[in-house]
Enzyme design. Structure first.
Site, PDB file in Angstrom:
ATOM      1  N   CYS A  57       0.650  -1.057  -0.055  1.00 26.99           N
ATOM      2  CA  CYS A  57      -0.094  -0.114   0.098  1.00 26.99           C
ATOM      3  C   CYS A  57       1.107   1.194   0.049  1.00 26.99           C
ATOM      4  O   CYS A  57       0.569   2.285  -0.798  1.00 26.99           O
ATOM      5  CB  CYS A  57      -1.053  -0.072   1.064  1.00 26.99           C
ATOM      6  SG  CYS A  57      -2.051  -1.374   1.118  1.00 26.99           S
ATOM      7  N   ARG A 134      -7.626  -4.686  -3.287  1.00 26.47           N
ATOM      8  CA  ARG A 134      -7.199  -3.488  -3.924  1.00 26.47           C
ATOM      9  C   ARG A 134      -8.325  -3.236  -5.323  1.00 26.47           C
ATOM     10  O   ARG A 134      -8.011  -3.642  -6.326  1.00 26.47           O
ATOM     11  CB  ARG A 134      -5.794  -3.596  -4.552  1.00 26.47           C
ATOM     12  CG  ARG A 134      -4.766  -3.896  -3.513  1.00 26.47           C
ATOM     13  CD  ARG A 134      -3.268  -3.965  -4.180  1.00 26.47           C
ATOM     14  NE  ARG A 134      -2.545  -4.598  -2.931  1.00 26.47           N
ATOM     15  CZ  ARG A 134      -2.020  -3.719  -1.788  1.00 26.47           C
ATOM     16  NH1 ARG A 134      -2.410  -2.586  -1.574  1.00 26.47           N
ATOM     17  NH2 ARG A 134      -1.297  -4.506  -0.816  1.00 26.47           N
TER      18      ARG A 134
END
Length: 220
Positions: A57, A134
């Protein structure tokens, strides 16, 4: 108003699909409150990420920050979210700034109730925890979903591909042309497929090499 993130409509039976209206929402973010209506008239890239302070991330957010001006040049805003708290988001963006010298210029929303994540299918039923996958949703200026993708937690997104896809959607809207595999701005598009025999015959009579595949120049 409650500080919790929420949708402005009843949850859909399934997440929005390409061409359908995006689910309205209102959320607290690192840059103040944001709603779907805040972005009306502009493109929006809505992104979910599994968790703050995680390596993949962090790499994605640094890459997004570096590409931010490219998205802005195409009239597209960015909005990220996870089920982490606003205070976690604030600590994370400050850490990225302090450790990597990168300012995160776009808002990151908290979704503690998981209402928005559920509405957009960002939490998959087979997962054993509540982390969001995601997810990437390109929403057009009229509020319709034009592209969506899901990546697993261990695989980072390709930011260049999101930029390319945005450019391709904008080109199709502007010219009516479709964009072939690997298309990039400035390259030829292709005519949409013929819908009748007469239209296919007309294309063949025009001397095109293949009536079903006819390149056309885009605005350069």
């Amino acid at each position: 108003m409650s500080a919790a993130a929420h949708t402005d409509a009843a949850l859909p039976a399934c997440p929005p699909r390409i061409g359908e209206p995006a689910v309205p929402f209102r959320m607290r973010t690192t840059l103040g409150e944001r709603s779907l209506e805040s972005y009306r008239g502009r493109w929006l890239l809505l992104l979910s990420h599994p968790a703050d302070f995680t390596p993949v991330c962090t790499s994605e957010f640094i890459a997004l920050a570096k590409a931010y001006e490219q998205f802005q040049a195409m009239g597209c805003d960015l909005l990220a979210l996870s089920v982490d708290s606003l205070f976690s988001h604030l600590a994370w963006v400050r850490s990225i700034r302090d450790q990597f010298g990168v300012e995160i210029p776009f808002p990151i929303a908290e979704d503690l109730s998981m209402a928005v994540a559920a509405a957009y299918g960002m939490i998959h039923p087979a997962d054993t925890n509540t982390s969001t996958v995601r997810g990437s949703f390109l929403i057009d200026p009229t509020g319709r979903v034009r592209l969506l993708s899901y990546y697993p937690m261990a695989t980072g997104r390709n930011i260049d591909e999101l930029l390319r896809a945005l450019a391709a959607l904008r080109e199709t809207d502007a010219s009516g042309l479709s964009t072939p595999a690997g298309w990039r701005p400035g390259e030829d598009g292709v005519l949409p497929p013929p819908l009748t025999v007469a239209e296919a015959d007309a294309r063949s009579e025009a001397g095109a090499p293949a009536w079903y595949y006819q390149p056309r120049a885009t605005d350069r």
